[in-house]
Design an enzyme around this catalytic site. Structure first.
Site, PDB file in Angstrom:
ATOM      1  N   GLU A   1      14.413   0.333   4.762  1.00  0.00           N
ATOM      2  CA  GLU A   1      14.459  -0.930   3.880  1.00  0.00           C
ATOM      3  C   GLU A   1      13.231  -0.943   2.383  1.00  0.00           C
ATOM      4  O   GLU A   1      13.916  -1.369   1.046  1.00  0.00           O
ATOM      5  CB  GLU A   1      14.426  -2.041   4.459  1.00  0.00           C
ATOM      6  N   CYS A  12       8.875  -4.340   6.995  1.00  0.00           N
ATOM      7  CA  CYS A  12       9.862  -4.668   6.205  1.00  0.00           C
ATOM      8  C   CYS A  12      10.429  -6.099   5.664  1.00  0.00           C
ATOM      9  O   CYS A  12      10.370  -5.964   4.141  1.00  0.00           O
ATOM     10  CB  CYS A  12      11.528  -3.204   6.541  1.00  0.00           C
TER      11      CYS A  12
END
Length: 165
Positions: free
Chosen positions: A80, A107
């Site tokens: 991500e 993330c």
């Protein structure tokens, strides 16, 4: 003749791109991919879990256990984060991120800060872990929605054989 009816949905398409991106990961234990899509269904970023650019992946550890500095954890960028950092240079506000694995708390911070409005994930295998609980708490507080993708298909087969085109 009428159009095909067995084409894949947008969710299946973008999750497929995330899963294909994961195939670039050199991590022997976990391969995760992510794909960022704008409101017009255009891909604006993709990434996979791996070392930062310029770090030779033959010179860093890939193990999960042992002394912290001898494991992969202090060195690997998650899919991500890489998708966010690898975006095409546009504002990500209002975009969606497709990810093979529900994002960890680190993330989630990057997703929120980038202005991404929705997380679509395939697996939540760490559900109930501290990182997952923290991630969901931050996403909820920031108003970022999340949902598990529900594909109508279980497999997509790709071929590089010219006769299949």
């Amino acid at each position: 003749m009428s159009k095909r009816t067995d084409y894949i949905s947008w969710d299946e398409y973008f999750m497929g791109v995330a899963l294909l991106s994961a195939k670039r990961s050199k991590d022997p234990g976990t391969q995760v991919g992510a794909c960022i899509v704008n409101p017009k269904n255009k891909i604006v970023g993709a990434g996979y879990n791996g070392l930062p650019a310029g770090c030779d992946d033959d010179e860093f550890p890939w193990t999960k256990q042992g002394d912290f500095l001898q494991t992969k954890y202090p060195y690997v960028c998650h899919a991500e984060l890489n998708a966010i950092l690898n975006n095409i240079g546009m504002d990500l506000h209002g975009c969606r991120i497709y990810t093979a694995l529900f994002p960890c708390n680190e993330c989630a911070k990057a997703i929120i800060q980038a202005g991404i409005s929705e997380v679509i994930y395939l697996s939540d295998k760490y559900h109930g872990s501290d990182a997952s609980i923290a991630s969901k708490k931050m996403l909820d507080t920031a108003g970022v929605s999340y949902r598990k993708v529900t594909p109508a298909i279980s497999t997509i087969v790709l071929s590089f054989d010219e006769k299949d085109v």
